[in-house]
Scaffold this motif. Structure first.
Motif, PDB file in Angstrom:
ATOM      1  N   CYS A  97      39.138  41.608  71.274  1.00 63.69           N
ATOM      2  CA  CYS A  97      38.621  41.439  69.908  1.00 63.69           C
ATOM      3  C   CYS A  97      39.400  40.367  69.144  1.00 63.69           C
ATOM      4  O   CYS A  97      38.832  39.653  68.313  1.00 63.69           O
ATOM      5  CB  CYS A  97      38.655  42.765  69.155  1.00 63.69           C
ATOM      6  N   ARG A  98      40.669  40.227  69.447  1.00 64.15           N
ATOM      7  CA  ARG A  98      41.444  39.122  68.849  1.00 64.15           C
ATOM      8  C   ARG A  98      40.874  37.777  69.278  1.00 64.15           C
ATOM      9  O   ARG A  98      40.785  36.836  68.488  1.00 64.15           O
ATOM     10  CB  ARG A  98      42.913  39.228  69.251  1.00 64.15           C
ATOM     11  N   LEU A 101      37.647  37.178  67.320  1.00 67.56           N
ATOM     12  CA  LEU A 101      37.883  36.801  65.925  1.00 67.56           C
ATOM     13  C   LEU A 101      38.528  35.428  65.794  1.00 67.56           C
ATOM     14  O   LEU A 101      38.417  34.790  64.743  1.00 67.56           O
ATOM     15  CB  LEU A 101      38.723  37.874  65.229  1.00 67.56           C
ATOM     16  N   TYR A 111      34.552  43.875  64.641  1.00 65.64           N
ATOM     17  CA  TYR A 111      35.093  44.899  63.739  1.00 65.64           C
ATOM     18  C   TYR A 111      34.534  46.286  64.054  1.00 65.64           C
ATOM     19  O   TYR A 111      35.245  47.295  63.936  1.00 65.64           O
ATOM     20  CB  TYR A 111      34.829  44.514  62.277  1.00 65.64           C
ATOM     21  N   LEU A 114      36.432  47.437  67.146  1.00 70.88           N
ATOM     22  CA  LEU A 114      37.798  47.815  66.769  1.00 70.88           C
ATOM     23  C   LEU A 114      37.818  49.143  66.019  1.00 70.88           C
ATOM     24  O   LEU A 114      38.656  50.007  66.301  1.00 70.88           O
ATOM     25  CB  LEU A 114      38.428  46.713  65.907  1.00 70.88           C
ATOM     26  N   ALA A 115      36.888  49.313  65.074  1.00 67.32           N
ATOM     27  CA  ALA A 115      36.844  50.569  64.311  1.00 67.32           C
ATOM     28  C   ALA A 115      36.592  51.750  65.243  1.00 67.32           C
ATOM     29  O   ALA A 115      37.218  52.810  65.113  1.00 67.32           O
ATOM     30  CB  ALA A 115      35.757  50.495  63.240  1.00 67.32           C
ATOM     31  N   TYR A 118      39.842  52.420  67.445  1.00 71.58           N
ATOM     32  CA  TYR A 118      40.916  53.016  66.651  1.00 71.58           C
ATOM     33  C   TYR A 118      40.576  54.463  66.284  1.00 71.58           C
ATOM     34  O   TYR A 118      41.445  55.339  66.317  1.00 71.58           O
ATOM     35  CB  TYR A 118      41.183  52.193  65.389  1.00 71.58           C
ATOM     36  N   ARG A 126      43.693  52.308  60.674  1.00 68.44           N
ATOM     37  CA  ARG A 126      43.160  51.043  61.199  1.00 68.44           C
ATOM     38  C   ARG A 126      41.640  51.112  61.383  1.00 68.44           C
ATOM     39  O   ARG A 126      40.945  50.114  61.197  1.00 68.44           O
ATOM     40  CB  ARG A 126      43.844  50.679  62.511  1.00 68.44           C
ATOM     41  N   ASN A 130      39.035  48.411  59.479  1.00 66.22           N
ATOM     42  CA  ASN A 130      37.991  47.640  60.162  1.00 66.22           C
ATOM     43  C   ASN A 130      36.592  48.023  59.699  1.00 66.22           C
ATOM     44  O   ASN A 130      35.702  47.168  59.599  1.00 66.22           O
ATOM     45  CB  ASN A 130      38.135  47.791  61.675  1.00 66.22           C
ATOM     46  N   LYS A 133      35.982  46.184  56.559  1.00 67.92           N
ATOM     47  CA  LYS A 133      35.683  44.774  56.820  1.00 67.92           C
ATOM     48  C   LYS A 133      34.218  44.595  57.193  1.00 67.92           C
ATOM     49  O   LYS A 133      33.596  43.592  56.816  1.00 67.92           O
ATOM     50  CB  LYS A 133      36.593  44.246  57.929  1.00 67.92           C
TER      51      LYS A 133
END
Length: 219
Positions: A97-98, A101, A111, A114-115, A118, A126, A130, A133
């Protein structure tokens, strides 16, 4: 003329994918790989199709090769991150994911992934960051509200969770998970009429859902 033919071939794999003909798409990709070994889109589609059949090692191999051929296409990374989401490989997901982005800092898909990861790993702070966002980028994103509702629900903030579940359904009436959880929370705070309304939506899709039937009976 050759470019036109190749474009038509790529069109065919996309059509098969959209029609849910994943086995046919895999077969088509494999038959054409030898003469299209540098076609990153072909490997991407192959990876997506393998994912549909839970063939995760093959999916990873195909998607990683698509990325190797063309490392600037964020969708390839998104598809790869989704494979690792199935495998619950948190470290891989965060790293991928980094990369997404770094290519597209406004990627809602990144996002969302990631959500989800996490949240699954109980890192609710976290997950919320996300999810927020997502809603900053798209204030009508039903899944963003659903994620926020899940987080509030976990914290036992019932009123906040109900509000977010309602907002998710404002933008996607077919979000069954929101209807079910909203119906249950309304039942808990003794709003039976409203609870019945949302729980009946579940039964239209899952008429034998025992828990929903039991809750409706209690209402």
């Amino acid at each position: 003329m050759n470019n036109f033919v190749e474009f038509r071939k790529f069109d065919k794999t996309e059509i098969l994918l959209k029609e849910g003909k994943f086995a046919e798409a895999i077969d088509y990709c494999l038959k054409n790989i030898a003469k299209r070994k540098d076609d990153s889109d072909l490997y991407n589609i192959l990876g997506v199709c393998y994912t549909k059949y839970d063939k995760f090692p093959q999916a990873i191999t195909a998607l990683e090769y698509a990325i190797k051929l063309n490392p600037d296409i964020s969708q390839y990374y998104i598809n790869l991150a989704k494979v690792y989401l199935y495998l619950d490989n948190h470290a891989k997901i965060v790293g991928i994911c980094r990369n997404i982005l770094s290519i597209d800092c406004m990627s809602i898909d990144a996002y969302i992934i990631l959500a989800k990861t996490y949240y699954k790993n109980n890192n609710f702070l976290r997950a919320e960051i996300n999810a927020r966002k997502i809603l900053i980028l798209d204030s009508q994103n039903a899944f963003g509200y659903y994620l926020m509702a899940n987080i509030a629900d976990h914290k036992n903030n019932i009123d906040e969770a109900i509000n977010y579940y309602r907002q998710s359904l404002n933008y996607d009436l077919n979000l069954t998970k929101s209807s079910k959880r909203l119906g249950i929370l309304l039942f808990k705070i003794v709003k039976y009429d409203e609870s019945i309304k949302y729980l009946r939506n579940i039964l239209s899709d899952s008429p034998n859902d025992f828990f929903t039937l039991q809750t409706l009976a209690d209402c």
